[in-house]
Design a protein around this motif. Sequence first.
Motif, short mmCIF file in Angstrom:
data_model
loop_
_atom_site.label_atom_id
_atom_site.label_comp_id
_atom_site.label_asym_id
_atom_site.label_seq_id
_atom_site.Cartn_x
_atom_site.Cartn_y
_atom_site.Cartn_z
N GLU A 40 0.82 -1.21 0.00
CA GLU A 40 0.00 0.00 0.00
C GLU A 40 0.86 1.26 0.00
N GLN A 41 1.93 1.26 0.76
CA GLN A 41 2.81 2.43 0.80
C GLN A 41 3.50 2.65 -0.55
N VAL A 42 3.92 1.56 -1.18
CA VAL A 42 4.56 1.68 -2.49
C VAL A 42 3.56 2.18 -3.52
N ALA A 43 2.33 1.67 -3.46
CA ALA A 43 1.29 2.10 -4.40
C ALA A 43 1.01 3.58 -4.23
N GLU A 44 0.97 4.05 -3.01
CA GLU A 44 0.74 5.48 -2.77
C GLU A 44 1.89 6.31 -3.35
N HIS A 45 3.12 5.83 -3.20
CA HIS A 45 4.28 6.55 -3.73
C HIS A 45 4.24 6.61 -5.26
N LEU A 46 3.84 5.51 -5.89
CA LEU A 46 3.78 5.46 -7.36
C LEU A 46 2.48 6.03 -7.92
N ARG A 101 -1.83 -3.20 -8.66
CA ARG A 101 -0.80 -3.03 -9.71
C ARG A 101 0.58 -3.39 -9.16
N VAL A 102 0.89 -2.92 -7.97
CA VAL A 102 2.18 -3.23 -7.35
C VAL A 102 2.29 -4.74 -7.12
N SER A 103 1.21 -5.34 -6.65
CA SER A 103 1.21 -6.79 -6.42
C SER A 103 1.41 -7.55 -7.73
N ARG A 104 0.75 -7.12 -8.79
CA ARG A 104 0.89 -7.80 -10.09
C ARG A 104 2.30 -7.61 -10.66
N ILE A 105 2.92 -6.47 -10.41
CA ILE A 105 4.30 -6.27 -10.86
C ILE A 105 5.21 -7.26 -10.13
N GLU A 125 9.21 4.48 -13.45
CA GLU A 125 8.63 3.84 -12.27
C GLU A 125 9.68 3.01 -11.54
N LEU A 126 10.47 2.28 -12.30
CA LEU A 126 11.48 1.43 -11.70
C LEU A 126 12.54 2.26 -10.98
N ARG A 127 12.95 3.35 -11.58
CA ARG A 127 13.93 4.23 -10.92
C ARG A 127 13.35 4.80 -9.62
N ASP A 128 12.06 5.18 -9.66
CA ASP A 128 11.39 5.67 -8.45
C ASP A 128 11.38 4.61 -7.36
N LEU A 129 11.08 3.38 -7.76
CA LEU A 129 11.04 2.29 -6.78
C LEU A 129 12.42 2.05 -6.18
N LEU A 130 13.43 2.03 -7.02
CA LEU A 130 14.78 1.79 -6.52
C LEU A 130 15.23 2.90 -5.58
N GLU A 131 14.85 4.14 -5.90
CA GLU A 131 15.17 5.26 -5.01
C GLU A 131 14.42 5.12 -3.69
#
Length: 162
Positions: A20-26, A32-36, A48-54
């Motif tokens: 949920e926290q990752v989904a809010e950030h993206l 969607r986060v779960s399916r990824i 999106e991937l760069r944002d996640l890695l950061e």
Amino acid sequence: MRRLGTELRKLRESAGYTIEQVAEHLECSPSRVSRIETGKAQPPKQRELRDLLELFGASDARIQDALLQLAREAAQPGWYSEFQDVFPPHFGSYIGLESEATELRHFDNQLVHGYCKHPSTHVRCYGQLCLARRPRPSTDSWSSASPGNSSSSVPSRGSPYG
């Protein structure tokens, strides 16, 4: 895609974030986060991937490059896409698993390999297996071979393997 998702899940969990926290950030849905992460969605875009890695604190350039490369490869159609009209619809999943495999194992309970067929090695192959499952016979159950027999010892009260 599954490998990328697995790596992202590991990074998320080690950073202590929930889906949920990752989904809010993206700014997307938690599904969607779960399916990824499960490899059931289109791979994340490079941004999106760069944002996640950061977000996850993955600052190692080698990890970033490897995951970005995985995302690029996941976005490309597989070799089997040309044959979609030949394969059943669900077959692509199996081919995807095969392309991600790193090891091949085979079990055949009907085949005795050549090494184990030779009389000098079959006891080593199968004897140790059987002995590991049964208590070892006492030494008094073995006697010296008869003078006419070429083997050095034989069981006097039946085989300990059988």
